[in-house]
Design a protein around this motif. Structure first.
Motif, PDB file in Angstrom:
ATOM      1  N   THR A   1       0.811  -1.212   0.000  1.00 13.59           N
ATOM      2  CA  THR A   1       0.000   0.000   0.000  1.00 13.59           C
ATOM      3  C   THR A   1       0.848   1.266   0.000  1.00 13.59           C
ATOM      4  O   THR A   1       0.593   2.202  -0.761  1.00 13.59           O
ATOM      5  CB  THR A   1      -0.948   0.014   1.207  1.00 13.59           C
ATOM      6  OG1 THR A   1      -1.828  -1.108   1.116  1.00 13.59           O
ATOM      7  CG2 THR A   1      -1.770   1.293   1.231  1.00 13.59           C
TER       8      THR A   1
ATOM      9  N   GLN B   1       0.438   0.408  -4.474  1.00 16.99           N
ATOM     10  CA  GLN B   1      -0.490  -0.633  -4.904  1.00 16.99           C
ATOM     11  C   GLN B   1      -0.996  -1.393  -3.683  1.00 16.99           C
ATOM     12  O   GLN B   1      -0.215  -2.045  -2.998  1.00 16.99           O
ATOM     13  CB  GLN B   1       0.185  -1.595  -5.885  1.00 16.99           C
ATOM     14  CG  GLN B   1      -0.790  -2.581  -6.526  1.00 16.99           C
ATOM     15  CD  GLN B   1      -0.126  -3.445  -7.577  1.00 16.99           C
ATOM     16  OE1 GLN B   1       0.920  -4.023  -7.338  1.00 16.99           O
ATOM     17  NE2 GLN B   1      -0.730  -3.523  -8.755  1.00 16.99           N
ATOM     18  N   GLU B   2      -2.265  -1.309  -3.423  1.00 21.23           N
ATOM     19  CA  GLU B   2      -2.824  -1.925  -2.240  1.00 21.23           C
ATOM     20  C   GLU B   2      -2.788  -3.450  -2.332  1.00 21.23           C
ATOM     21  O   GLU B   2      -3.010  -4.033  -3.385  1.00 21.23           O
ATOM     22  CB  GLU B   2      -4.258  -1.446  -2.034  1.00 21.23           C
ATOM     23  CG  GLU B   2      -4.354   0.056  -1.765  1.00 21.23           C
ATOM     24  CD  GLU B   2      -5.782   0.537  -1.624  1.00 21.23           C
ATOM     25  OE1 GLU B   2      -6.696  -0.239  -1.997  1.00 21.23           O
ATOM     26  OE2 GLU B   2      -5.999   1.658  -1.162  1.00 21.23           O
TER      27      GLU B   2
ATOM     28  N   ASP C   1      -2.431   3.013  -7.019  1.00 22.38           N
ATOM     29  CA  ASP C   1      -3.328   3.497  -5.966  1.00 22.38           C
ATOM     30  C   ASP C   1      -2.644   4.682  -5.303  1.00 22.38           C
ATOM     31  O   ASP C   1      -1.453   4.634  -4.994  1.00 22.38           O
ATOM     32  CB  ASP C   1      -3.598   2.391  -4.941  1.00 22.38           C
ATOM     33  CG  ASP C   1      -4.274   1.179  -5.563  1.00 22.38           C
ATOM     34  OD1 ASP C   1      -5.295   1.369  -6.243  1.00 22.38           O
ATOM     35  OD2 ASP C   1      -3.766   0.060  -5.388  1.00 22.38           O
TER      36      ASP C   1
ATOM     37  N   THR D   1      -1.546   6.059  -2.713  1.00 24.35           N
ATOM     38  CA  THR D   1      -1.326   5.757  -1.293  1.00 24.35           C
ATOM     39  C   THR D   1       0.144   5.852  -0.880  1.00 24.35           C
ATOM     40  O   THR D   1       0.519   5.348   0.172  1.00 24.35           O
ATOM     41  CB  THR D   1      -1.805   4.327  -0.989  1.00 24.35           C
ATOM     42  OG1 THR D   1      -1.161   3.415  -1.891  1.00 24.35           O
ATOM     43  CG2 THR D   1      -3.309   4.208  -1.155  1.00 24.35           C
TER      44      THR D   1
END
Length: 368
Positions: free
Chosen positions: A178, A182-183, A262, A264
């Protein structure tokens, strides 16, 4: 009778040996002596002998049937200067695969992403130079581990049109990515995808490609971030004016956009109560390059120029721009060897002082 059997066995052995094509040994030695002013963007200068992606490898194609062949390649870096960015005999491209006549090739191993290979030498005139390769400016110049790729034959649909797609397996059952854009975990098939569609038409002097990365780790130079899983798109092209009466003149261009898969991304420095968390919400990079090359007719001289720029944004912060511009001159001794010189400068606009690095270099490259 015994003599006939021995003769038959000898002939069969020779025929079998002849059927196996010998692998091709290939490589490149590329050395420059570079004077680098403000090499670390902190006012320090250095004179360095650089081994610019020198390499050695073996490759081959072995016919199995009339329609199927085995493909293989294994390539290693050579640290010709004994130090620097090229770790001696470290892994470069390598794969094993099958080639299907008039259809395409299936490869598995470690090799350049199709996003990276979509940009040819006409989009990066300082390609392989330890300091000036455009990987120091923009996102997306990765060689990927654990990949399976398929490349169509260039004449499968339309002559000159090729589609490539590569699947990367993360092979990690423990790590949550994350904070790296990329989660979740990367533990399945196709954790990362790299793809390209290219078109070459020598009759018109045109070469063009569009490429995409999805969930592929890369770096953002403006913030010294690496291993950030990102989605990116790249468009490249070049035009050779030789077909239109201007022999030796080629223009090239590239545009791309990249951002985390993502949104994040964050980093943590320090430990315990002194730990500092930095978020990169809204991280995004836009980049482009423009190049020109001119081979002086009936001479061994080639003159090249390049401008490449990346603009990186993060929410609630000022944008950061890296720009690099330079000239190169080649003197081709023959098809395998050249002498060359480079003069280039890179600027980082967010630095209050020492924001420019200048490189002057002389080099030689030999291909075998």
């Amino acid at each position: 009778m015994m003599k006939k059997l021995l003769l038959a066995a000898t002939v069969a052995t020779l025929s079998l040996s002849a059927a196996h094509a010998a692998p091709t040994l290939y490589g490149k030695i590329n050395l420059t002596l570079d004077q680098v002013d403000n090499s670390d963007f902190a006012g320090n200068n250095v004179t360095a002998l650089n081994s610019n992606a020198s390499r050695i490898g073996i490759k081959g194609e072995e016919k199995l049937t009339d329609n199927i062949s085995v493909l293989y390649l294994a390539e290693w870096a050579i640290s010709t200067d004994g130090s620097g960015s090229d770790t001696d005999l470290s892994a470069r491209n390598r794969y094993l695969g099958l080639k299907f006549k008039d259809i395409g090739s299936l490869k598995a191993g470690k090799y350049d992403s199709y996003f990276k290979s979509a940009a040819g030498n006409n989009q990066d005139i300082f390609n392989d130079h330890t300091i000036l390769d455009m990987t120091s400016v923009l996102h997306g110049e990765e060689r990927l581990n654990n990949v399976i790729g398929f490349e169509t034959d260039k004449n499968l649909i339309i002559p000159g049109l090729q589609f490539n797609i590569m699947s990367q397996q993360g092979e990690d059952t423990k790590t949550d990515n994350t904070t790296l854009g990329q989660e979740g975990k990367r533990n399945g098939f196709g954790d990362g995808i790299s793809t390209s569609l290219s078109y070459d038409n020598k009759d018109y002097g045109l070469s063009a490609a569009i490429a995409g990365n999805f969930g592929v780790a890369g770096k953002y130079n403006a913030y010294s971030l690496s291993g950030i899983y990102s989605d990116a798109i790249r468009v490249t092209g070049s035009f050779d004016f030789s077909k239109y009466g201007v022999d030796g003149l080629v223009f090239g261009a590239l545009w791309q956009n990249a951002k985390p898969t993502d949104d994040t991304v964050l980093t943590v420095s320090g430990t315990g109560t002194s730990a500092v968390t930095t978020t990169f919400k809204g991280l995004e990079e836009d980049a482009f390059s423009l190049t020109a090359a001119y081979v002086i007719p009936s001479t061994p001289w080639k003159i090249k120029g390049e401008y490449v720029e990346s603009n990186t944004s993060v929410d609630s912060r000022s944008d950061r721009k890296i720009s690099q511009y330079g000239l190169g001159v080649d003197y081709n001794l023959n098809k395998q060897a050249r002498l060359y010189g480079v003069l280039a400068q890179q600027k980082r606009d967010w630095l209050a002082s020492d924001d420019k690095k200048t490189v002057v270099g002389l080099g030689m490259e030999y291909n075998f």
